[in-house]
Design an enzyme around this catalytic site. Structure first.
Site, PDB file in Angstrom:
ATOM      1  N   ASP A  37       0.839  -1.201   0.000  1.00 57.42           N
ATOM      2  CA  ASP A  37       0.000   0.000   0.000  1.00 57.42           C
ATOM      3  C   ASP A  37       0.875   1.252   0.000  1.00 57.42           C
ATOM      4  O   ASP A  37       0.754   2.115  -0.865  1.00 57.42           O
ATOM      5  CB  ASP A  37      -0.916   0.001   1.239  1.00 57.42           C
ATOM      6  CG  ASP A  37      -1.774  -1.248   1.313  1.00 57.42           C
ATOM      7  OD1 ASP A  37      -2.629  -1.428   0.445  1.00 57.42           O
ATOM      8  OD2 ASP A  37      -1.566  -2.059   2.239  1.00 57.42           O
ATOM      9  N   ARG A  75       5.833 -10.761  -5.132  1.00 58.18           N
ATOM     10  CA  ARG A  75       4.543 -10.978  -4.482  1.00 58.18           C
ATOM     11  C   ARG A  75       3.699  -9.703  -4.582  1.00 58.18           C
ATOM     12  O   ARG A  75       4.176  -8.656  -5.054  1.00 58.18           O
ATOM     13  CB  ARG A  75       4.759 -11.371  -3.031  1.00 58.18           C
ATOM     14  CG  ARG A  75       5.216 -10.215  -2.170  1.00 58.18           C
ATOM     15  CD  ARG A  75       5.519 -10.642  -0.741  1.00 58.18           C
ATOM     16  NE  ARG A  75       5.381  -9.531   0.173  1.00 58.18           N
ATOM     17  CZ  ARG A  75       5.819  -9.525   1.420  1.00 58.18           C
ATOM     18  NH1 ARG A  75       6.439 -10.575   1.911  1.00 58.18           N
ATOM     19  NH2 ARG A  75       5.626  -8.467   2.195  1.00 58.18           N
ATOM     20  N   GLY A  76       2.457  -9.779  -4.106  1.00 62.77           N
ATOM     21  CA  GLY A  76       1.638  -8.577  -3.936  1.00 62.77           C
ATOM     22  C   GLY A  76       1.434  -7.812  -5.221  1.00 62.77           C
ATOM     23  O   GLY A  76       1.028  -8.362  -6.248  1.00 62.77           O
ATOM     24  N   GLU A  77       1.768  -6.528  -5.174  1.00 61.54           N
ATOM     25  CA  GLU A  77       1.493  -5.667  -6.332  1.00 61.54           C
ATOM     26  C   GLU A  77       2.748  -4.966  -6.872  1.00 61.54           C
ATOM     27  O   GLU A  77       3.099  -5.094  -8.035  1.00 61.54           O
ATOM     28  CB  GLU A  77       0.442  -4.614  -5.929  1.00 61.54           C
ATOM     29  CG  GLU A  77       0.185  -3.591  -7.023  1.00 61.54           C
ATOM     30  CD  GLU A  77      -1.114  -2.833  -6.876  1.00 61.54           C
ATOM     31  OE1 GLU A  77      -2.067  -3.382  -6.284  1.00 61.54           O
ATOM     32  OE2 GLU A  77      -1.186  -1.699  -7.376  1.00 61.54           O
ATOM     33  N   ASP A  78       3.430  -4.245  -6.003  1.00 60.80           N
ATOM     34  CA  ASP A  78       4.502  -3.400  -6.528  1.00 60.80           C
ATOM     35  C   ASP A  78       5.714  -4.214  -6.976  1.00 60.80           C
ATOM     36  O   ASP A  78       6.294  -3.939  -8.036  1.00 60.80           O
ATOM     37  CB  ASP A  78       4.898  -2.353  -5.470  1.00 60.80           C
ATOM     38  CG  ASP A  78       5.779  -1.269  -6.069  1.00 60.80           C
ATOM     39  OD1 ASP A  78       5.385  -0.677  -7.086  1.00 60.80           O
ATOM     40  OD2 ASP A  78       6.873  -1.027  -5.535  1.00 60.80           O
ATOM     41  N   SER A  79       6.119  -5.218  -6.191  1.00 58.99           N
ATOM     42  CA  SER A  79       7.270  -6.026  -6.617  1.00 58.99           C
ATOM     43  C   SER A  79       6.918  -6.834  -7.867  1.00 58.99           C
ATOM     44  O   SER A  79       7.775  -7.092  -8.724  1.00 58.99           O
ATOM     45  CB  SER A  79       7.759  -6.943  -5.486  1.00 58.99           C
ATOM     46  OG  SER A  79       6.735  -7.811  -5.038  1.00 58.99           O
ATOM     47  N   TYR A 103       5.372 -14.518   0.463  1.00 60.10           N
ATOM     48  CA  TYR A 103       4.683 -14.802   1.716  1.00 60.10           C
ATOM     49  C   TYR A 103       5.107 -16.213   2.167  1.00 60.10           C
ATOM     50  O   TYR A 103       5.780 -16.932   1.423  1.00 60.10           O
ATOM     51  CB  TYR A 103       3.165 -14.746   1.516  1.00 60.10           C
ATOM     52  CG  TYR A 103       2.695 -13.455   0.870  1.00 60.10           C
ATOM     53  CD1 TYR A 103       2.885 -12.236   1.518  1.00 60.10           C
ATOM     54  CD2 TYR A 103       2.086 -13.455  -0.381  1.00 60.10           C
ATOM     55  CE1 TYR A 103       2.468 -11.052   0.932  1.00 60.10           C
ATOM     56  CE2 TYR A 103       1.665 -12.268  -0.974  1.00 60.10           C
ATOM     57  CZ  TYR A 103       1.866 -11.068  -0.320  1.00 60.10           C
ATOM     58  OH  TYR A 103       1.469  -9.893  -0.908  1.00 60.10           O
ATOM     59  N   GLN A 117      13.471   1.275  -2.164  1.00 58.99           N
ATOM     60  CA  GLN A 117      12.920   0.753  -3.427  1.00 58.99           C
ATOM     61  C   GLN A 117      13.953   0.689  -4.561  1.00 58.99           C
ATOM     62  O   GLN A 117      13.999  -0.316  -5.278  1.00 58.99           O
ATOM     63  CB  GLN A 117      11.690   1.555  -3.839  1.00 58.99           C
ATOM     64  CG  GLN A 117      10.485   1.217  -2.948  1.00 58.99           C
ATOM     65  CD  GLN A 117       9.239   1.997  -3.314  1.00 58.99           C
ATOM     66  OE1 GLN A 117       9.314   3.173  -3.639  1.00 58.99           O
ATOM     67  NE2 GLN A 117       8.086   1.356  -3.221  1.00 58.99           N
TER      68      GLN A 117
HETATM   69  O1  TRH Z   1       4.365  -6.188   0.700  1.00 57.40           O
HETATM   70  P1  TRH Z   1       3.401  -6.753  -0.255  1.00 57.40           P
HETATM   71  O2  TRH Z   1       2.972  -8.106   0.004  1.00 57.40           O
HETATM   72  O3  TRH Z   1       2.160  -5.807  -0.356  1.00 57.40           O
HETATM   73  C1  TRH Z   1       0.851  -6.279  -0.544  1.00 57.40           C
HETATM   74  C2  TRH Z   1       0.309  -5.997  -1.874  1.00 57.40           C
HETATM   75  O4  TRH Z   1       0.468  -4.661  -2.227  1.00 57.40           O
HETATM   76  C3  TRH Z   1      -1.144  -6.374  -1.925  1.00 57.40           C
HETATM   77  O5  TRH Z   1      -1.671  -6.073  -3.172  1.00 57.40           O
HETATM   78  C4  TRH Z   1      -1.872  -5.606  -0.873  1.00 57.40           C
HETATM   79  O6  TRH Z   1      -3.199  -5.946  -0.864  1.00 57.40           O
HETATM   80  C5  TRH Z   1      -1.246  -5.945   0.442  1.00 57.40           C
HETATM   81  O7  TRH Z   1       0.119  -5.610   0.429  1.00 57.40           O
HETATM   82  C6  TRH Z   1      -1.921  -5.211   1.561  1.00 57.40           C
HETATM   83  O8  TRH Z   1       4.076  -6.754  -1.728  1.00 57.40           O
HETATM   84  P2  TRH Z   1       4.402  -5.568  -2.734  1.00 57.40           P
HETATM   85  O9  TRH Z   1       3.146  -4.970  -3.292  1.00 57.40           O
HETATM   86  O10 TRH Z   1       5.346  -6.096  -3.684  1.00 57.40           O
HETATM   87  O11 TRH Z   1       5.114  -4.450  -1.870  1.00 57.40           O
HETATM   88  C7  TRH Z   1       6.414  -4.590  -1.408  1.00 57.40           C
HETATM   89  C8  TRH Z   1       7.130  -3.250  -1.477  1.00 57.40           C
HETATM   90  O12 TRH Z   1       8.359  -3.316  -0.782  1.00 57.40           O
HETATM   91  C9  TRH Z   1       7.466  -2.837  -2.901  1.00 57.40           C
HETATM   92  O13 TRH Z   1       7.294  -1.437  -3.053  1.00 57.40           O
HETATM   93  C10 TRH Z   1       8.935  -3.192  -3.044  1.00 57.40           C
HETATM   94  C11 TRH Z   1       9.401  -2.871  -1.653  1.00 57.40           C
HETATM   95  N1  TRH Z   1      10.664  -3.495  -1.219  1.00 57.40           N
HETATM   96  C12 TRH Z   1      11.724  -2.670  -0.903  1.00 57.40           C
HETATM   97  O14 TRH Z   1      11.611  -1.436  -1.046  1.00 57.40           O
HETATM   98  N2  TRH Z   1      12.872  -3.240  -0.452  1.00 57.40           N
HETATM   99  C13 TRH Z   1      13.021  -4.577  -0.310  1.00 57.40           C
HETATM  100  O15 TRH Z   1      14.102  -5.037   0.115  1.00 57.40           O
HETATM  101  C14 TRH Z   1      11.921  -5.418  -0.668  1.00 57.40           C
HETATM  102  C15 TRH Z   1      12.061  -6.910  -0.543  1.00 57.40           C
HETATM  103  C16 TRH Z   1      10.750  -4.848  -1.101  1.00 57.40           C
END
Ligand code: TRH
Length: 406
Positions: free
Chosen positions: A41, A301-305, A223, A285
């Site tokens: 988020d 996983r999720g959205e951004d990665s 996860y 990031q």
């Molecule tokens: O953390 P997430 O599982 O987030 C999820 C999803 O957004 C999902 O859609 C939402 O419903 C839920 O949260 C509540 O996975 P996501 O989306 O990939 O977000 C991880 C963020 O962390 C992404 O911006 C990349 C960042 N990141 C770093 O900045 N440094 C790191 O070392 C890593 C591993 C990730």
């Protein structure tokens, strides 16, 4: 840079600090983010805010209710401050649903991320503004077809003369697209072309040089996953070396158990058979992008990665955010249809099998996946070009806003 009209003064009695000076030169935008869990988020909001500020000159403010989650990907953040600026972006600790900052200021654009509700006082102040702000609800990313039909649909407020527009990210035509910074491809090309940068990255990440050329480097951001043991066993028995890079997080406990270790905190290294694993610190990031570029295959996983892995133009495996009643499974298949559609049938089937297994249906078969690696690599590069076709999310959002502010 889009130029907005000066925001009309609030007619409320609330004092305004005039945060947008000089207001006629930049669009002021507030993003509201309630962290449900994990980092996606705030990860999406932070990336969007930085891009709108740096590429479009917008004056950005983020209201976020969880500074701890935010600080993981923005280490400069001070947890004790209720208002601060990082990289020119104002960050307000959003204490409670009714809170809208120390002083009530309404921006030209209000973005409520992922259906979080704007504070009532803020909505009331929006309605009192001579020119109501552009009000956007930024939705979660889905690759499903219906997204294009709902993108930019409007919803009038039941009581106020305000209209909310739904902004849907997506992977195909007619959607809002996904986030991509203008400099991203150049940054990746520079990293890939520079042996010094890559050597420095490896030294910093694992305290050792890059692995031997026949090693497969895999990043694992995931996860908890019941099939991880099976996959670790297959990697241990792989005919060629596997180098696994694991940012500290929810899968770390399982990695530790596999190696018989008490934990798998950043800085830990372990090896069994042909598998060597390194625990990495969670980075900001840009640091995460470099991890994707340094790897041959990325588990995301999720959205951004998930989006960043696509821009990295390498094969990837997606652990989708699980939802009640398996509502996530059609979304997984919709993404596969976009991404894997043009692959030769056997490769497409192998990718679908592997993604399904990683998401709870079946057992992942590493040898089956490896057989199609060359096809996956080709497809990943082609897909990164196709994905850019609908335009990037920040650009589409800026364009839409400009059309509304005319
Ligand atoms: O953390 P997430 O599982 O987030 C999820 C999803 O957004 C999902 O859609 C939402 O419903 C839920 O949260 C509540 O996975 P996501 O989306 O990939 O977000 C991880 C963020 O962390 C992404 O911006 C990349 C960042 N990141 C770093 O900045 N440094 C790191 O070392 C890593 C591993 C990730």
């Amino acid at each position: 840079m889009p130029s907005a009209r000066p925001p009309a003064p609030l007619t409320s009695n609330a004092p305004s600090t005039g945060r947008t000076a000089p207001v006629h030169e930049a669009i002021a935008c507030d993003v509201f983010c309630a962290v449900i869990d994990n980092f996606g988020d705030i990860g999406v909001c932070w990336r969007l805010a930085r891009q709108l500020a740096s590429e479009y000159g917008w004056q950005m403010r983020i209201f976020v209710d969880d500074l701890h989650a935010f600080q993981k990907l923005c280490p400069a953040l001070d947890l004790d401050r209720s208002r601060q600026a990082v990289s020119g972006i104002v960050i307000e600790h959003w204490h409670e649903p009714s809170h809208a900052g120390e002083t009530l200021e309404v921006a030209d654009v209000a973005i409520e991320a992922f259906g979080c509700e704007l504070p009532h006082v803020y909505v009331a102040a929006m309605a009192r503004r001579e020119r109501p702000p552009v009000w956007l609800n930024l939705e979660y990313l889905s690759a499903e077809d219906w997204v294009a039909d709902f993108h930019l649909r409007r919803s009038p407020h039941p009581r106020y003369p305000l209209t909310k527009t739904f902004f849907f990210p997506g992977l195909g035509a007619g959607t809002g697209g996904v986030l991509k910074e203008r400099h991203l491809d150049a940054a990746r090309a520079t990293f890939e072309a520079s042996p010094q940068m890559r050597a420095g990255w490896w030294q910093n990440a694992i305290g050792a040089p890059a692995p031997e050329p026949d090693a497969t480097v895999i990043s694992l951001f995931s996860y908890e996953n019941p099939v991880i043991d099976s996959l670790l066993g297959q990697w241990r028995d792989s005919p060629t070396p596997i180098v696994l890079l694991v940012p500290e997080g929810r899968i770390s406990g399982a990695i530790a158990r596999f190696f018989g270790l008490p934990g798998f905190a950043a800085g830990t290294h372990a090896a069994r058979g042909n598998l060597r694993a390194h625990a990495l610190a969670f980075t900001d990031q840009p640091g995460y992008d470099a991890l994707l570029w340094a790897s041959h295959l990325n588990f995301v996983r999720g959205e951004d990665s998930f989006v960043r892995a696509q821009w990295a133009a390498r094969p990837f495996v997606w652990h989708i955010y699980p939802q009640a009643d398996d509502a996530h499974l059609p979304k997984l298949d919709a993404a596969l249809a976009h991404y894997a559609g043009p692959l030769p049938a056997p490769a497409r089937a192998a990718l679908a099998r592997f993604w399904h297994a990683w998401n709870g249906t079946g057992r992942p078969d590493w040898a089956d996946f490896q057989r199609h690696r060359a096809a996956f690599e080709q497809r990943a590069a082609a897909w990164a070009v196709e994905l850019a076709a609908p335009g990037d999310l920040a650009g589409n959002l800026a364009e839409f806003t400009k059309s509304q502010l005319k």
